[in-house]
Design a protein around this motif. Structure first.
Motif, short mmCIF file in Angstrom:
data_model
loop_
_atom_site.label_atom_id
_atom_site.label_comp_id
_atom_site.label_asym_id
_atom_site.label_seq_id
_atom_site.Cartn_x
_atom_site.Cartn_y
_atom_site.Cartn_z
N SER A 235 -7.32 -2.89 -3.39
CA SER A 235 -8.62 -3.53 -3.59
C SER A 235 -8.52 -4.98 -3.13
O SER A 235 -7.43 -5.50 -2.86
CB SER A 235 -8.99 -3.49 -5.08
OG SER A 235 -8.12 -4.33 -5.82
N SER B 105 2.75 7.46 -3.95
CA SER B 105 1.80 7.90 -2.93
C SER B 105 1.07 6.69 -2.33
O SER B 105 0.80 5.72 -3.03
CB SER B 105 0.78 8.87 -3.52
OG SER B 105 0.03 8.23 -4.52
N ARG C 285 -1.82 4.22 -0.98
CA ARG C 285 -3.15 3.93 -1.52
C ARG C 285 -3.73 2.74 -0.76
O ARG C 285 -3.03 2.05 -0.04
CB ARG C 285 -3.07 3.62 -3.01
CG ARG C 285 -2.23 2.40 -3.32
CD ARG C 285 -1.90 2.31 -4.81
NE ARG C 285 -1.00 1.22 -5.05
CZ ARG C 285 -1.36 -0.01 -5.38
NH1 ARG C 285 -2.63 -0.29 -5.52
NH2 ARG C 285 -0.47 -0.95 -5.59
N VAL C 286 -5.00 2.51 -0.94
CA VAL C 286 -5.68 1.37 -0.33
C VAL C 286 -5.83 0.31 -1.41
O VAL C 286 -6.31 0.61 -2.51
CB VAL C 286 -7.06 1.78 0.23
CG1 VAL C 286 -7.81 0.58 0.77
CG2 VAL C 286 -6.89 2.84 1.31
N GLU D 23 0.82 -1.22 0.00
CA GLU D 23 0.00 0.00 0.00
C GLU D 23 0.85 1.27 0.00
O GLU D 23 0.47 2.26 -0.60
CB GLU D 23 -0.94 0.01 1.21
CG GLU D 23 -2.08 -0.96 1.10
CD GLU D 23 -2.98 -0.99 2.32
OE1 GLU D 23 -4.16 -1.34 2.16
OE2 GLU D 23 -2.51 -0.66 3.43
#
Length: 154
Positions: A48, A43, A45-46, A38
């Motif tokens: 999926s 940058s 991120r989350v 992540e």
């Protein structure tokens, strides 16, 4: 947060409460690998659920390879632990395709590729483009590639 990641966290909490050292250690390492994924890149991120499954599959594959290496090195106890961790992680992945099911999908993809003009061994790339989305997460890439090569050769 994805539902699969939250399920892993819930299961980790349960394993800690049950004092299940193997399960808690395995889930901690897996959640760490997900967190690293992540924050990798430019940058944060989350991930999926599909991306989390890919991380889990990668971790499971590492465990299987480590188990083989330990077994060859004569460290049976460590090999058994790695196998157990791999089995534990496999429970979070979709059911793997059998050889017959994979063969059917590959045969269908070869037919589609030939209809599109792909012939011979050079058609591997075209067939893989058709097969990969259909088997995503349900078959190891090496198995898929071997099945495609077998089907194209014979």
């Amino acid at each position: 947060m994805t539902s699969l990641k939250s399920k892993l966290k819930e299961d980790l909490t349960e394993a800690i409460r049950a004092r299940d050292e193997l399960r808690s250690a395995t889930l901690r390492l897996t959640l760490t690998a997900i967190t690293k994924e992540e924050v990798a890149g430019t940058s944060p991120r989350v991930l999926s659920d599909d991306e989390v499954r890919k991380v889990i599959a990668r971790e499971s594959k590492k465990r299987r390879e480590a188990a083989e290496a330990f077994a060859k090195g004569g460290r049976a106890e460590q090999a058994e632990r790695e196998k157990a961790e791999g089995v534990l992680l496999d429970a979070y992945l979709p059911q793997q395709l059998s050889d017959e099911e994979l063969g059917e999908i590959v045969a269908q993809a070869v037919g589609e590729a030939k209809a599109a003009g792909a012939e011979g061994p050079r058609a591997i790339g075209a067939v893989m483009k058709i097969v990969n989305p259909k088997v995503a997460g349900r078959a190891d890439g090496g198995r898929v590639s071997a099945a495609v090569k077998r089907t194209l050769a014979g």
